[in-house]
Write a protein that holds these residues in place. Structure first.
Motif, PDB file in Angstrom:
ATOM      1  N   ARG A  46       0.828  -1.207   0.000  1.00 24.06           N
ATOM      2  CA  ARG A  46       0.000   0.000   0.000  1.00 24.06           C
ATOM      3  C   ARG A  46       0.861   1.255   0.000  1.00 24.06           C
ATOM      4  O   ARG A  46       0.593   2.215  -0.736  1.00 24.06           O
ATOM      5  N   THR A  47       1.904   1.263   0.802  1.00 23.92           N
ATOM      6  CA  THR A  47       2.805   2.413   0.849  1.00 23.92           C
ATOM      7  C   THR A  47       3.459   2.637  -0.506  1.00 23.92           C
ATOM      8  O   THR A  47       3.523   3.776  -1.005  1.00 23.92           O
ATOM      9  N   ARG A  48       3.931   1.561  -1.129  1.00 24.39           N
ATOM     10  CA  ARG A  48       4.579   1.687  -2.431  1.00 24.39           C
ATOM     11  C   ARG A  48       3.600   2.212  -3.478  1.00 24.39           C
ATOM     12  O   ARG A  48       3.952   3.087  -4.290  1.00 24.39           O
ATOM     13  N   LEU A  49       2.390   1.683  -3.471  1.00 26.87           N
ATOM     14  CA  LEU A  49       1.414   2.091  -4.473  1.00 26.87           C
ATOM     15  C   LEU A  49       1.024   3.549  -4.317  1.00 26.87           C
ATOM     16  O   LEU A  49       1.090   4.328  -5.276  1.00 26.87           O
ATOM     17  N   PHE A  50       0.615   3.950  -3.112  1.00 25.14           N
ATOM     18  CA  PHE A  50       0.131   5.311  -2.937  1.00 25.14           C
ATOM     19  C   PHE A  50       1.256   6.337  -3.079  1.00 25.14           C
ATOM     20  O   PHE A  50       1.006   7.469  -3.517  1.00 25.14           O
TER      21      PHE A  50
ATOM     22  N   ILE B  95      -2.749   7.523   5.102  1.00 21.45           N
ATOM     23  CA  ILE B  95      -2.379   7.895   3.737  1.00 21.45           C
ATOM     24  C   ILE B  95      -1.799   9.303   3.709  1.00 21.45           C
ATOM     25  O   ILE B  95      -0.805   9.570   3.032  1.00 21.45           O
ATOM     26  N   ALA B  96      -2.394  10.202   4.472  1.00 23.77           N
ATOM     27  CA  ALA B  96      -1.875  11.580   4.522  1.00 23.77           C
ATOM     28  C   ALA B  96      -0.435  11.603   5.017  1.00 23.77           C
ATOM     29  O   ALA B  96       0.368  12.453   4.593  1.00 23.77           O
ATOM     30  N   ALA B  97      -0.088  10.673   5.905  1.00 25.73           N
ATOM     31  CA  ALA B  97       1.266  10.633   6.452  1.00 25.73           C
ATOM     32  C   ALA B  97       2.319  10.283   5.402  1.00 25.73           C
ATOM     33  O   ALA B  97       3.515  10.509   5.617  1.00 25.73           O
TER      34      ALA B  97
ATOM     35  N   LEU C 264      -5.043  14.337  -5.623  1.00 23.29           N
ATOM     36  CA  LEU C 264      -4.995  12.922  -5.301  1.00 23.29           C
ATOM     37  C   LEU C 264      -6.237  12.591  -4.485  1.00 23.29           C
ATOM     38  O   LEU C 264      -6.473  13.199  -3.440  1.00 23.29           O
ATOM     39  N   LEU C 265      -7.021  11.638  -4.965  1.00 26.30           N
ATOM     40  CA  LEU C 265      -8.218  11.201  -4.254  1.00 26.30           C
ATOM     41  C   LEU C 265      -8.057   9.722  -3.924  1.00 26.30           C
ATOM     42  O   LEU C 265      -7.880   8.894  -4.824  1.00 26.30           O
ATOM     43  N   VAL C 266      -8.100   9.391  -2.645  1.00 24.18           N
ATOM     44  CA  VAL C 266      -8.028   8.003  -2.196  1.00 24.18           C
ATOM     45  C   VAL C 266      -9.304   7.686  -1.417  1.00 24.18           C
ATOM     46  O   VAL C 266      -9.658   8.410  -0.473  1.00 24.18           O
ATOM     47  N   VAL C 267      -9.991   6.626  -1.839  1.00 27.26           N
ATOM     48  CA  VAL C 267     -11.189   6.151  -1.143  1.00 27.26           C
ATOM     49  C   VAL C 267     -10.969   4.676  -0.809  1.00 27.26           C
ATOM     50  O   VAL C 267     -10.545   3.899  -1.672  1.00 27.26           O
ATOM     51  N   GLY C 268     -11.232   4.307   0.441  1.00 31.94           N
ATOM     52  CA  GLY C 268     -11.027   2.917   0.838  1.00 31.94           C
ATOM     53  C   GLY C 268     -11.990   2.502   1.934  1.00 31.94           C
ATOM     54  O   GLY C 268     -12.758   3.313   2.464  1.00 31.94           O
ATOM     55  N   HIS C 269     -11.939   1.227   2.280  1.00 37.24           N
ATOM     56  CA  HIS C 269     -12.733   0.719   3.387  1.00 37.24           C
ATOM     57  C   HIS C 269     -12.053   1.095   4.707  1.00 37.24           C
ATOM     58  O   HIS C 269     -10.884   0.780   4.933  1.00 37.24           O
ATOM     59  N   HIS C 270     -12.787   1.763   5.572  1.00 35.64           N
ATOM     60  CA  HIS C 270     -12.248   2.187   6.864  1.00 35.64           C
ATOM     61  C   HIS C 270     -12.194   0.988   7.813  1.00 35.64           C
ATOM     62  O   HIS C 270     -13.040   0.087   7.745  1.00 35.64           O
ATOM     63  N   PRO C 271     -11.196   0.937   8.715  1.00 35.71           N
ATOM     64  CA  PRO C 271     -11.107  -0.193   9.650  1.00 35.71           C
ATOM     65  C   PRO C 271     -12.367  -0.438  10.481  1.00 35.71           C
ATOM     66  O   PRO C 271     -12.650  -1.587  10.853  1.00 35.71           O
ATOM     67  N   SER C 272     -13.140   0.594  10.748  1.00 40.72           N
ATOM     68  CA  SER C 272     -14.348   0.412  11.555  1.00 40.72           C
ATOM     69  C   SER C 272     -15.381  -0.474  10.873  1.00 40.72           C
ATOM     70  O   SER C 272     -16.267  -1.038  11.536  1.00 40.72           O
ATOM     71  N   ASP C 273     -15.287  -0.647   9.554  1.00 44.77           N
ATOM     72  CA  ASP C 273     -16.245  -1.484   8.830  1.00 44.77           C
ATOM     73  C   ASP C 273     -16.175  -2.945   9.260  1.00 44.77           C
ATOM     74  O   ASP C 273     -17.143  -3.699   9.081  1.00 44.77           O
ATOM     75  N   LEU C 274     -15.056  -3.363   9.808  1.00 38.78           N
ATOM     76  CA  LEU C 274     -14.888  -4.763  10.192  1.00 38.78           C
ATOM     77  C   LEU C 274     -15.867  -5.177  11.292  1.00 38.78           C
ATOM     78  O   LEU C 274     -16.101  -6.376  11.492  1.00 38.78           O
ATOM     79  N   ALA C 275     -16.426  -4.208  12.002  1.00 36.37           N
ATOM     80  CA  ALA C 275     -17.336  -4.518  13.109  1.00 36.37           C
ATOM     81  C   ALA C 275     -18.803  -4.265  12.769  1.00 36.37           C
ATOM     82  O   ALA C 275     -19.659  -4.360  13.642  1.00 36.37           O
TER      83      ALA C 275
END
Length: 212
Positions: A124-128, A170-172, A141-152
């Protein structure tokens, strides 16, 4: 680009995605991602790198590179574009690529949109990092993904928590040549397989490359 635009492991490699789309009736839903529409609508068109929403962007005046690792997906998407809107189809270059192994050209796009690319941390780091480098000065740059909270929430998600990420992660990856315009877990309604209505959250990062 969507989650199958690249593949660092055999589980989601070229053969996996080609077979999936040989057996599917359609490549993509035809409905643009609502987060992309929200962030890009009204923005002056330029040159974009995307995947699943290439037709929507081309109709909005963008010159589009639609990238995917699957040649089958690209063939079907190109045919769908020609059948749906020949004028928009003429604005799209379909490009088969693993974007980790074959990074896009640096400083070449006014918009780079990455949708639901759920990779392990190192890939992920390499790609972004590569996608950010492809954005030209003044571009988005627009990044959309599944947030970790979705797992619950009970919605179907792979049991791979390391592939979920927050917008701050991602911002980091961005240096001080960027201005972060949006970094949030954006809610939207969803339904579990049992028919229960729940709220899921999309990781949404919008960053603008500063003009020197």
């Amino acid at each position: 680009m969507s989650e199958h635009a690249h593949a660092p492991d055999a589980m989601f490699g070229v053969d996996f995605w080609d077979e999936r789309y040989r057996s599917a009736q359609r490549v993509w839903s035809g409905n643009p991602n609502p987060q992309l529409v929200a962030e890009v609508a009204g923005r002056p068109p330029g040159r974009a790198l995307e995947g699943a929403d290439a037709i929507w962007l081309a109709r909005a005046g963008w010159t589009e590179v639609g990238a995917d690792i699957s040649g089958v997906a690209l063939e079907r998407a190109a045919q769908h574009a020609r059948d749906t809107d020949p004028a928009a189809a003429a604005r799209i270059e379909w490009r088969q690529a693993d974007l980790i192994a074959q990074p896009p050209e640096r400083d070449s796009f006014d918009l780079v949109s990455a949708q639901f690319m759920q990779l392990p941390p190192e890939q992920r780091t390499r790609l972004f990092t590569a996608l950010a480098a492809a954005v030209d000065a003044g571009g988005m740059l627009l990044v959309v993904g599944h947030h970790p909270s979705d797992l619950a929430t009970g919605v179907p998600r792979p049991p791979m928590p390391e592939r979920f990420y927050t917008p701050d992660e991602i911002a980091a990856l961005l240096d001080d040549s960027w201005r972060v315009a949006v970094s949030e877990a954006r809610p939207r309604p969803a339904t579990t397989p049992d028919g229960v209505e729940v709220t899921v959250h999309d990781t949404v990062l919008v960053a603008i490359r500063r003009v020197p």
